[in-house]
Design an enzyme around this catalytic site. Structure first.
Site, PDB file in Angstrom:
ATOM      1  N   ASN A  88      37.101  65.861  11.772  1.00  0.00           N
ATOM      2  CA  ASN A  88      36.127  66.797  11.797  1.00  0.00           C
ATOM      3  C   ASN A  88      36.809  68.281  13.010  1.00  0.00           C
ATOM      4  O   ASN A  88      36.408  67.565  14.355  1.00  0.00           O
ATOM      5  CB  ASN A  88      34.776  66.203  12.237  1.00  0.00           C
ATOM      6  CG  ASN A  88      33.288  67.280  12.069  1.00  0.00           C
ATOM      7  OD1 ASN A  88      33.959  68.375  12.123  1.00  0.00           O
ATOM      8  ND2 ASN A  88      32.369  66.244  12.515  1.00  0.00           N
ATOM      9  N   LYS A 108      35.199  70.946  13.791  1.00  0.00           N
ATOM     10  CA  LYS A 108      33.790  70.951  13.829  1.00  0.00           C
ATOM     11  C   LYS A 108      34.313  73.187  14.566  1.00  0.00           C
ATOM     12  O   LYS A 108      34.610  73.343  12.859  1.00  0.00           O
ATOM     13  CB  LYS A 108      33.693  70.929  15.387  1.00  0.00           C
ATOM     14  CG  LYS A 108      33.255  70.011  14.991  1.00  0.00           C
ATOM     15  CD  LYS A 108      32.448  68.313  16.288  1.00  0.00           C
ATOM     16  CE  LYS A 108      32.572  66.692  16.222  1.00  0.00           C
ATOM     17  NZ  LYS A 108      31.460  66.670  16.857  1.00  0.00           N
ATOM     18  N   HIS A 123      25.763  65.669   9.186  1.00  0.00           N
ATOM     19  CA  HIS A 123      26.310  65.676  10.497  1.00  0.00           C
ATOM     20  C   HIS A 123      24.837  65.649  11.260  1.00  0.00           C
ATOM     21  O   HIS A 123      24.296  66.860  11.063  1.00  0.00           O
ATOM     22  CB  HIS A 123      27.026  66.269  10.786  1.00  0.00           C
ATOM     23  CG  HIS A 123      28.516  65.972  11.688  1.00  0.00           C
ATOM     24  ND1 HIS A 123      28.155  66.376  13.110  1.00  0.00           N
ATOM     25  CD2 HIS A 123      29.373  65.263  11.933  1.00  0.00           C
ATOM     26  CE1 HIS A 123      28.623  65.856  14.323  1.00  0.00           C
ATOM     27  NE2 HIS A 123      29.808  64.873  13.403  1.00  0.00           N
ATOM     28  N   GLU A 149      27.543  57.384  13.769  1.00  0.00           N
ATOM     29  CA  GLU A 149      27.697  58.292  14.581  1.00  0.00           C
ATOM     30  C   GLU A 149      26.321  58.246  15.776  1.00  0.00           C
ATOM     31  O   GLU A 149      25.767  59.516  16.285  1.00  0.00           O
ATOM     32  CB  GLU A 149      28.684  59.692  15.489  1.00  0.00           C
ATOM     33  CG  GLU A 149      29.264  59.842  13.776  1.00  0.00           C
ATOM     34  CD  GLU A 149      30.012  61.023  13.658  1.00  0.00           C
ATOM     35  OE1 GLU A 149      31.673  61.318  13.567  1.00  0.00           O
ATOM     36  OE2 GLU A 149      29.660  61.899  13.879  1.00  0.00           O
ATOM     37  N   GLY A 200      33.088  59.658  20.293  1.00  0.00           N
ATOM     38  CA  GLY A 200      33.651  59.201  21.872  1.00  0.00           C
ATOM     39  C   GLY A 200      35.426  59.431  21.509  1.00  0.00           C
ATOM     40  O   GLY A 200      35.835  57.997  22.336  1.00  0.00           O
ATOM     41  N   ALA A 202      36.722  63.522  16.388  1.00  0.00           N
ATOM     42  CA  ALA A 202      36.683  65.040  16.900  1.00  0.00           C
ATOM     43  C   ALA A 202      37.301  65.456  17.900  1.00  0.00           C
ATOM     44  O   ALA A 202      38.924  65.545  18.409  1.00  0.00           O
ATOM     45  CB  ALA A 202      35.573  66.162  16.535  1.00  0.00           C
ATOM     46  N   SER A 203      37.818  65.182  19.067  1.00  0.00           N
ATOM     47  CA  SER A 203      37.301  65.698  20.060  1.00  0.00           C
ATOM     48  C   SER A 203      38.785  65.240  20.494  1.00  0.00           C
ATOM     49  O   SER A 203      39.838  66.196  21.611  1.00  0.00           O
ATOM     50  CB  SER A 203      36.095  66.155  21.271  1.00  0.00           C
ATOM     51  OG  SER A 203      35.766  64.619  21.455  1.00  0.00           O
TER      52      SER A 203
HETATM   53  O1  G3P Z   1      32.072  63.944  13.589  1.00  0.00           O
HETATM   54  C1  G3P Z   1      32.761  63.627  14.813  1.00  0.00           C
HETATM   55  C2  G3P Z   1      32.274  63.482  15.863  1.00  0.00           C
HETATM   56  O2  G3P Z   1      30.785  64.182  16.093  1.00  0.00           O
HETATM   57  C3  G3P Z   1      32.663  62.979  16.141  1.00  0.00           C
HETATM   58  O3  G3P Z   1      32.484  63.519  18.029  1.00  0.00           O
HETATM   59  O4  G3P Z   1      34.247  64.834  19.676  1.00  0.00           O
HETATM   60  O5  G3P Z   1      32.830  62.242  20.034  1.00  0.00           O
HETATM   61  O6  G3P Z   1      35.524  62.417  18.508  1.00  0.00           O
HETATM   62  P1  G3P Z   1      33.976  63.188  18.810  1.00  0.00           P
END
Ligand code: G3P
Length: 223
Positions: free
Chosen positions: A10, A12, A94, A142, A182, A203-204
């Site tokens: 994602n 974002k 989301h 999530e 995470g 994502a991050s």
């Molecule tokens: O959609 C993926 C997400 O919300 C998780 O984000 O940065 O924790 O991998 P992250």
């Protein structure tokens, strides 16, 4: 969408995954997918969908679409416009773009009508069970408190993944379950699959990595 395991990155609204950076990142994801043989898909911002789809062959998802019909809706994202970019599917609901139950119902139905893959996001076991009644293709669990923290759901709250898989499959065994929040390492990914999920939404951990392609290859190194 191809069979499991699956990784959906994602994008974002991070600078590192916006505009030209989004196109470059998409090429890295395609390379990592080809080199590893693991299914990898991406979910860029709506404005970046078309330029990315023109450059790569991996599945591309929208991050969102609005529950609207063509007409007077200034500033909204029309499902038909998203479909026309050539996407494979869309994320829905989301944590960072929550919808009403009525809107979720309408968008899941719209994806079926437009032959798009639906990835319905949820925040706990109860909402996941409720989400299963809409029969989306995927449910992505999530826990919001772990999103962006680097603390992986597969280790911090394994029960939520296991219980979500169990509750969803009581209602519909055909729904694939992803987990996210995470996730960044090969261990996190492996743990997510061992808990019964078919993949991850993340994502991050990848987007903010110094070497995004290597981070993707590390993510799938233990599966
Ligand atoms: O959609 C993926 C997400 O919300 C998780 O984000 O940065 O924790 O991998 P992250």
């Amino acid at each position: 969408m191809s069979k499991t395991p699956i990784i959906i990155l994602n994008y974002k609204t991070y600078t590192e995954s916006t505009g030209k950076n989004a196109v470059q990142l998409s090429k890295y994801v395609q390379e990592a997918s080809e080199e590893s043989g693991i299914n990898m898909a991406i979910a860029p911002q709506a404005v970046d969908l078309y330029p990315i789809i023109s450059e790569v062959d991996i599945p591309v998802y929208s991050q969102h679409m609005d529950a609207i019909t063509p007409g007077g809706h200034t500033g909204s994202t029309l499902p038909e416009a998203i479909k026309e970019t050539g996407v494979t599917g869309t994320l829905i609901n989301h944590s960072e773009q929550r919808l009403t139950i009525a809107d979720i119902d309408s968008i899941v139905e719209k994806t079926k009508e437009m032959e798009l893959t639906s990835v319905l996001c949820t925040n706990n076991v109860k909402t996941s069970a409720a989400a299963a009644s809409f029969n989306p293709d995927y449910i992505a669990i999530e826990p919001p408190e772990l999103i962006g923290t680097g603390i992986p759901v597969s280790q911090a709250n394994p029960e939520i993944v296991e219980n979500t898989v169990e509750e969803i499959h009581k209602i519909n065994k055909e729904i694939n379950v992803l987990c996210g929040a995470g996730i960044s390492t090969g261990e996190d990914m492996k743990a997510a699959l061992e808990l019964g999920s078919q993949g991850v939404l993340l994502a991050s951990g990848i987007i903010k990595a110094d070497d995004q392609k290597q981070a993707l290859l590390d993510l799938v190194s233990l599966i």
